[in-house]
Design a protein around this motif. Structure first.
Motif, short mmCIF file in Angstrom:
data_model
loop_
_atom_site.label_atom_id
_atom_site.label_comp_id
_atom_site.label_asym_id
_atom_site.label_seq_id
_atom_site.Cartn_x
_atom_site.Cartn_y
_atom_site.Cartn_z
N UNK A 196 3.03 9.34 -2.86
CA UNK A 196 2.14 10.34 -2.27
C UNK A 196 0.71 9.82 -2.32
N UNK A 197 -0.14 10.42 -1.53
CA UNK A 197 -1.53 10.01 -1.53
C UNK A 197 -2.25 10.51 -0.31
N UNK A 198 -3.49 10.07 -0.16
CA UNK A 198 -4.27 10.44 1.02
C UNK A 198 -4.09 9.41 2.13
N UNK A 199 -3.56 8.22 1.79
CA UNK A 199 -3.31 7.14 2.75
C UNK A 199 -4.59 6.77 3.49
N UNK A 200 -5.60 6.42 2.72
CA UNK A 200 -6.88 6.02 3.27
C UNK A 200 -7.31 4.67 2.71
N UNK A 201 -8.26 4.05 3.40
CA UNK A 201 -8.76 2.76 2.93
C UNK A 201 -9.52 2.91 1.61
N UNK A 260 -9.78 -3.75 6.73
CA UNK A 260 -10.66 -2.60 6.47
C UNK A 260 -10.65 -2.25 4.99
N UNK A 261 -9.49 -2.36 4.34
CA UNK A 261 -9.40 -2.12 2.90
C UNK A 261 -10.27 -3.12 2.15
N UNK A 262 -10.21 -4.39 2.55
CA UNK A 262 -11.04 -5.41 1.90
C UNK A 262 -12.52 -5.06 2.00
N UNK A 263 -12.94 -4.56 3.17
CA UNK A 263 -14.35 -4.20 3.33
C UNK A 263 -14.71 -2.94 2.53
N UNK A 279 0.83 -1.20 0.00
CA UNK A 279 0.00 0.00 0.00
C UNK A 279 0.87 1.25 0.00
N UNK A 280 0.28 2.37 -0.40
CA UNK A 280 1.03 3.63 -0.40
C UNK A 280 1.58 3.91 1.00
N UNK A 281 2.87 4.25 1.03
CA UNK A 281 3.53 4.51 2.30
C UNK A 281 4.33 3.34 2.83
N UNK A 282 4.31 2.21 2.10
CA UNK A 282 4.96 0.99 2.58
C UNK A 282 5.79 0.34 1.47
N UNK A 332 -8.82 5.11 -0.84
CA UNK A 332 -7.80 5.21 -1.89
C UNK A 332 -7.19 3.84 -2.17
N UNK A 333 -6.92 3.07 -1.11
CA UNK A 333 -6.32 1.75 -1.28
C UNK A 333 -7.24 0.82 -2.06
N UNK A 334 -8.54 0.87 -1.77
CA UNK A 334 -9.49 0.03 -2.49
C UNK A 334 -9.50 0.38 -3.98
N UNK A 335 -9.45 1.67 -4.30
CA UNK A 335 -9.42 2.08 -5.70
C UNK A 335 -8.11 1.68 -6.37
#
Length: 272
Positions: free
Chosen positions: A60-65, A94-97, A50-53, A67-70
């Protein structure tokens, strides 16, 4: 599509496509302990950062679930995966959900390994500083890992987990991710989803225990199942890898969607 692609590695060549999403403390290397024993003929696994890892540490990004799902949907498009399942550990659960809201028609099944509920996890009074300062304090990360594994794991393992976490996460992103997985409540957007959903909980995990998942995961998803691992805490990949692989792959293997579509399209199978 955007120019950003989640860094990933693919294992296996099976017909059932599966994303594996890591949690707050690790990149895709979190799944290293289970890799040797995955069924690579039935499944194709894509482990992502995921972004940040990891390989996306500086992304860069918003680092949210959300954004990760998209990001996962875009990666599925690039891989040519029309339908897929998702395994998510902790924050990755949480990303999966989130995918149940972002792209439910693309999902075959979801699996949460010690998954953060879609309602988020508001931190108890007195623990907020422990988590917030973990972005920059190794001792905070160690204390959290030790607590969520029941205080039973060797010191050397705790030290190794912390060292990996610090090396493979960006502090700013790490801190921002906390606001998303802990603070966002989107369960009203996914409650009632008919996508089959498995929650795997370690009985030694006091934060995301089987009881917590019965009150959330099993209450929200009509086709939900729960597997409790007696000897695991919050990190079943490390603590009970064989039991985890068996539970997850038995659940994924029960999906016959593609086989049913294949039969409907060509008629019942017969002699060649």
């Amino acid at each position: 599509m955007t120019s950003f692609v989640l860094p990933h590695e693919v294992h296996g060549d099976g017909a059932h496509k599966v994303f594996a999403v890591h949690g707050w403390f690790a990149d895709r290397s979190a799944y290293a302990p289970v890799l040797p024993d995955l069924d690579r003929t039935a499944f194709t696994y894509a482990l992502v950062d995921l972004r940040g890892y990891g390989g996306a540490r500086d992304a860069v990004g918003s680092w949210t679930t959300t954004e990760a799902a998209r990001d996962l949907v875009e990666l599925a498009d690039r891989l040519g995966w029309e339908r897929f399942s998702v395994i998510g550990h902790s924050m990755g659960g949480a990303v999966a959900q989130r995918l149940l809201a972002v792209a439910p028609h693309r999902l075959r099944r979801i699996v949460g390994v010690a998954p953060v509920p879609a309602s988020g996890m508001p931190l108890p009074a007195g623990q907020d500083a422990l988590f917030e300062e973990a972005a920059h304090r190794a001792e905070n990360r160690r204390a959290i890992i030790d607590f969520t594994t029941g205080g039973r794991r060797p010191a050397a393992w705790l030290d190794r987990m912390v060292a990996r976490s610090l090396e493979r996460s960006d502090p700013k992103a790490f801190r921002a991710w906390l606001e998303s997985w802990a603070g966002e409540d989107f369960h009203a957007d996914v409650e009632g989803s008919e996508v089959p959903a498995l929650a795997v909980a370690g009985e030694l995990d006091p934060a995301l225990s089987p009881a917590v998942l019965r009150e959330t995961w099993l209450a929200w998803y009509p086709r939900a199942e729960l597997v409790a691992l007696p000897s695991a805490g919050h990190y079943p990949m490390d603590e009970t890898p064989l039991e985890l692989v068996r539970a997850v792959e038995d659940f994924l293997r029960a999906d016959t969607t593609d086989a049913a579509v294949h039969t409907d399209a060509r008629g019942p199978a017969g002699p060649a």
